[in-house]
Design a protein around this motif. Structure first.
Motif, short mmCIF file in Angstrom:
data_model
loop_
_atom_site.label_atom_id
_atom_site.label_comp_id
_atom_site.label_asym_id
_atom_site.label_seq_id
_atom_site.Cartn_x
_atom_site.Cartn_y
_atom_site.Cartn_z
N ASN A 276 0.83 -1.21 0.00
CA ASN A 276 0.00 0.00 0.00
C ASN A 276 0.86 1.26 0.00
N ALA B 214 2.29 1.59 -3.41
CA ALA B 214 1.25 2.01 -4.35
C ALA B 214 0.87 3.47 -4.14
N THR B 215 0.75 3.87 -2.85
CA THR B 215 0.40 5.27 -2.55
C THR B 215 1.48 6.22 -3.05
N ARG B 216 2.74 5.84 -2.80
CA ARG B 216 3.85 6.69 -3.26
C ARG B 216 3.84 6.79 -4.78
N ALA B 217 3.67 5.65 -5.47
CA ALA B 217 3.66 5.67 -6.93
C ALA B 217 2.45 6.45 -7.46
N GLN B 218 1.27 6.29 -6.78
CA GLN B 218 0.07 7.00 -7.21
C GLN B 218 0.26 8.51 -7.05
N GLY B 219 0.89 8.89 -5.90
CA GLY B 219 1.13 10.34 -5.68
C GLY B 219 2.05 10.91 -6.73
N ALA C 179 2.52 9.72 -9.74
CA ALA C 179 1.82 9.75 -11.02
C ALA C 179 0.83 10.91 -11.08
N GLU C 180 0.08 11.14 -9.97
CA GLU C 180 -0.87 12.26 -9.96
C GLU C 180 -0.16 13.60 -10.09
#
Length: 478
Positions: free
Chosen positions: A348, A351-356, A358-359
């Motif tokens: 998680n 994923a959160t770091r990668a999502q941040g 990417a956003e």
């Protein structure tokens, strides 16, 4: 001469061609003996040939042999089997199994075992039969297994029939080879009968000895009585005939007395010996009975000890072992859950770091694109003339009017009441109101922008005007 040489050559070539054709035909022709079945599959589908032959076309058909011979293998589970009484026994049996001869069973057997080696096929069948054997042994006692092996075999055949039919097989025979146990339950099972038989044999022998002794004593007594009677008759005859021989009679009387004394002594000794022998035999019978009772008590004690040991093992197997296994299972589940939570948290976080990231990248790219679009739009606005501005205003008016009249579209039903006032009557009143709303749009634009429409249009280039081009640089100023 040419014709004479041509004829043998043509005949030889014809014979060679015929032999070649027959060789090819023989190679393509496949035969199946009574102990096997040919499974042909290919362009013409799947065919089964048993006890005959067929032609196999190369490249479009393939053929495999399925053995219909009897398969014999041992069924001997490595683990102990528990009977209905809870006694662990080890059983070795022999099973005779074959593929059934009907086409449907041959097709089913081919689906199950055609590509498997014989040891793989026997391994699968052995697993099925060992499972059924375990279930059957659990429903029987040790006495039934040992004394009725045919019943066990019948149950095994009937129980395995459904599973064997699903594999295209049939059980020809099932025979128990050996039944044994580690606790000597089977050995002790026959000891009461053996002790009883020994006891009966010893009692019968004692009774026979007693009868023999009695018969012998009776015969001796009868012989003595008969002899005494014969002597008495002989002495009476001699006494009657020899009345004048007193001395002879006296000597005879003395001898007679001595003989009678010896006879009575021997008779008394014989009677005493009989009583002693009878007492000895009775004591031996009692002693043997006591030994038999002692052996029975010892066997009962051993059986009780075996039952106590079995109950202890049963307690360990049913209470302590499941508790230990449950504890280990709970510990393993807890450790697995902890590792899963750790991995899930790490995943998680990643994923959160990668999502941040990417956003953030998306927001950056979006802002950059919007900035470029706004620059392009600003440059385009610089090129607008009066017609373009008027076109933008006019094309935007329907959207503004639609937004103003949108509340009217939410009304399900409109009831119009006409008062007869000329143009304001009926539906004309509604359309007139909408027209007046559209006429207020320019005033709304001027109120919101703070700029008059006439001033805005005066600042826009007229149609056909072009912006002045920059003057070219003078020579020498470059």
């Amino acid at each position: 001469m040419f014709d004479q040489m041509t004829v043998p050559i043509v005949a030889g070539l014809t014979v060679l061609g015929l032999l070649f054709f027959m060789g090819v035909l023989a190679k393509l022709f496949r035969k199946a003996g009574p102990h096997e079945a040919l499974i042909i599959y290919g362009l013409r589908g799947t065919r089964i040939v048993k006890g005959g032959g067929t032609i196999i076309y190369p490249m479009i058909e393939q053929c495999r042999e399925l053995s219909l011979e009897l398969m014999s293998f041992d069924v001997a589970p490595q683990q102990s089997l528990y009977t209905k009484q809870g006694v662990a026994v080890t059983i070795e049996a022999v099973a005779q199994i074959k593929v059934k001869s009907d086409p449907e069973s041959i097709r089913t057997g081919a689906e199950q075992f055609l590509t498997k080696r014989p040891e793989q096929r026997e391994g699968l069948i052995r697993l099925v039969m060992e499972g059924h054997l375990r279930g059957i042994i659990g429903q029987l006692t040790v006495e039934q297994i040992v004394k009725e092996p045919e019943m066990v075999a019948d149950r095994m055949r009937s129980t395995c029939a459904d599973d064997m039919n699903k594999m295209g097989l049939e059980v020809i025979s099932f025979t128990l080879k050996e039944v044994r146990d580690k606790n000597e339950y089977i050995t002790n099972m026959g000891r009461p009968d053996i002790a009883r038989i020994k006891r009966d044999a010893e009692v019968a022998a004692a009774e026979a000895d007693r009868d023999i002794a009695i018969k012998r004593a009776e015969s001796q007594r009868a012989a003595a009585v008969a002899k005494a009677q014969a002597d008495q008759e002989r002495v009476a005859a001699e006494t009657a005939s020899l009345t004048k021989q007193a001395e002879a009679e006296r000597d005879l009387d003395i001898k007679k007395a001595q003989y009678l004394e010896t006879t009575k002594r021997a008779q008394a000794q014989a009677d005493k010996a009989y009583e002693i022998e009878s007492n000895v035999q009775q004591q031996q019978v009692i002693l043997q009975a006591v030994r038999v009772q002692q052996a029975e008590r010892e066997a009962q004690v051993k059986v009780q000890d075996a039952e106590i040991a079995r109950r202890e093992r049963e307690l360990i197997a049913t209470v302590l072992k499941p508790a230990e296994i449950e504890r280990q299972r709970i510990e393993t589940l807890a450790e697995a859950e902890r590792q899963r939570l750790i991995k899930e948290a790490e995943g998680n976080a990643s994923a959160t770091r990668a999502q941040g990231e990417a956003e953030a990248e998306i927001i950056f790219k979006k802002g950059e694109a919007e900035a470029k679009a706004m620059n392009v739009k600003a440059e385009a606005y610089q090129e607008y003339n009066q017609a373009a501005v008027v076109d933008k205003l006019i094309t935007g008016l329907p959207e503004v009017v639609r937004a103003l009249s949108e509340p009217l579209s939410k009304i399900d039903k409109v009831t119009i009441v006409s008062t007869g006032n000329g143009d304001a009557a009926g539906a004309y009143k509604l359309t007139g109101d909408i027209t007046r709303i559209a006429a207020q749009v320019p005033a709304l634009f001027e109120a919101l922008s703070g700029m008059q429409m006439s001033d805005l249009l005066s600042k826009v280039r007229l149609i056909g005007d072009k912006p002045p081009k920059p003057a070219p640089p003078l020579p020498g100023n470059s």
